[in-house]
Enzyme design. Structure first.
Site, PDB file in Angstrom:
ATOM      1  N   ASP A  43       0.750  -1.040  -0.021  1.00 38.67           N
ATOM      2  CA  ASP A  43       0.226  -0.109   0.051  1.00 38.67           C
ATOM      3  C   ASP A  43       0.772   1.364  -0.097  1.00 38.67           C
ATOM      4  O   ASP A  43       0.816   1.967   0.761  1.00 38.67           O
ATOM      5  CB  ASP A  43      -0.856   0.104   1.190  1.00 38.67           C
ATOM      6  CG  ASP A  43      -1.925  -1.210   1.132  1.00 38.67           C
ATOM      7  OD1 ASP A  43      -2.416  -1.532   0.370  1.00 38.67           O
ATOM      8  OD2 ASP A  43      -1.880  -1.756   2.484  1.00 38.67           O
ATOM      9  N   GLU A 210     -11.637  -1.005  -2.790  1.00 38.92           N
ATOM     10  CA  GLU A 210     -10.969  -0.581  -1.839  1.00 38.92           C
ATOM     11  C   GLU A 210      -9.718   0.355  -2.115  1.00 38.92           C
ATOM     12  O   GLU A 210      -9.709   0.332  -3.493  1.00 38.92           O
ATOM     13  CB  GLU A 210     -10.762  -1.316  -0.659  1.00 38.92           C
ATOM     14  CG  GLU A 210      -9.721  -2.433  -1.011  1.00 38.92           C
ATOM     15  CD  GLU A 210      -9.443  -3.671  -0.188  1.00 38.92           C
ATOM     16  OE1 GLU A 210     -10.193  -3.751   1.053  1.00 38.92           O
ATOM     17  OE2 GLU A 210      -8.507  -4.451  -0.352  1.00 38.92           O
TER      18      GLU A 210
END
Length: 323
Positions: A43, A210
């Site tokens: 991420d 997401e």
């Protein structure tokens, strides 16, 4: 096969020193920039700091940090914080932060991040500031936005964007997908009572959308999001899709006009070759162009998550294409 001549032309027109020097991927999905050094990451949010260095913050550690001078060679730079803020333990027993977002405004760097646990939307997004953006220089300011098990959204995966003099944060995951809330520009925290906009979801449970990132370019806001399953190594099915809107709060649609609230989104990057499950993406600008940062799982290295970087080009009708 019809896409290959177009992509070849884009590559030739956009060639710069930082671009990948090999092209071994399937035509639709280019390989990421070849990297050296500390590539393990999850991420990522990448930014060029005022001192010229690039920093990448990520899930893991106390918000893990990597530094580079050229985007190619990365070194481990410790963590954003030396110790976890005490309030993190209210949301995660091991104080494990997720999916940070780094931005710069009003003379300071702003770092947003999520604190949560698997399988619950008892979650929080925190905010910290720094004069330099370097690891070890951050002052935490506590939660900027939270969600509880009674909410139909999940306060994780923050993404900050400015629009028309106002400050916004996209966020969300399973629990109906991507949402957005307005922030107070002074505190960087959610405005009390602000309306929660809905940007993207899937028509099928568990609504696996997401990792939002929003980029403003020209008259459009582009919503990048990760679809399907993360965090399973070579079995991950993550992929990156994109839609756009003339308003930051949507509605976002793909190039066919399908709303992202109805499962739409043009496929931007998916698994190919050794590069499995690309996602957890963000964008940043350097050397006059926009780059896409993400993680992928390396099938040639037992599914280890690594940093992927690709410059973006743009079609005549204004859609991003990774190079």
């Amino acid at each position: 096969m019809k896409r290959f001549p177009r992509r070849a032309a884009l590559l030739a027109a956009a060639a710069v020193a930082l671009l990948p020097t090999t092209a071994t991927a399937a035509p639709a999905y280019p390989d990421p920039l070849p990297l050296t050094g500390r590539q393990i990451i999850h991420d990522p949010t990448v930014h060029q700091l005022g001192n010229g260095q690039y920093v990448a913050y990520s899930t893991g550690g106390v918000i893990g940090a990597r530094l580079s001078t050229d985007l190619r060679d990365w070194t481990d730079a410790g963590n954003a914080f030396t110790t976890p803020p005490s309030w993190w333990y209210d949301y995660n027993s091991s104080a494990d932060p997720w999916a940070p977002d780094l931005s710069y405004r009003d003379g300071r760097y702003w770092l947003y991040y999520a604190v949560s646990s698997w399988g619950t939307n008892h979650s929080a997004i925190g905010v910290a500031t720094s004069p330099s953006g370097l690891p070890g220089t951050w002052t935490d300011h506590g939660p900027a936005f939270t969600s509880e098990t009674t909410d139909t959204w999940n306060a994780i995966d923050p993404a900050i964007v400015r629009a028309d003099g106002r400050l916004w944060m996209a966020f969300g995951s399973y629990w109906t997908g991507i949402r957005m809330v307005e922030l107070d520009r002074t505190t960087g925290k959610a405005i009390p009572g602000a309306t929660i906009a809905h940007l993207a979801t899937r028509p099928d449970a568990p609504y696996a959308v997401e990792g939002a990132s929003i980029l403003h370019r020209g008259r459009y806001y582009y919503l990048f999001a990760s679809y399907d399953a993360c965090c399973a190594g070579v079995n991950s099915t993550y992929k990156i899709r994109v839609g756009r809107s003339t308003k930051v709060t949507g509605p976002y649609t793909d190039s066919t006009g399908t709303p992202m609230l109805n499962g739409g989104g043009d496929l931007l990057l998916a698994s190919h070759g050794r590069y499995i499950g690309p996602g957890g993406e963000s964008t940043f600008r350097t050397h006059g162009r926009t780059w896409l940062a993400y993680h992928y799982y390396d099938a040639d290295d037992n599914g280890t998550p690594k940093l992927g970087l690709n410059p973006l080009s743009w079609t005549k009708d204004g859609w991003p294409v990774p190079l």
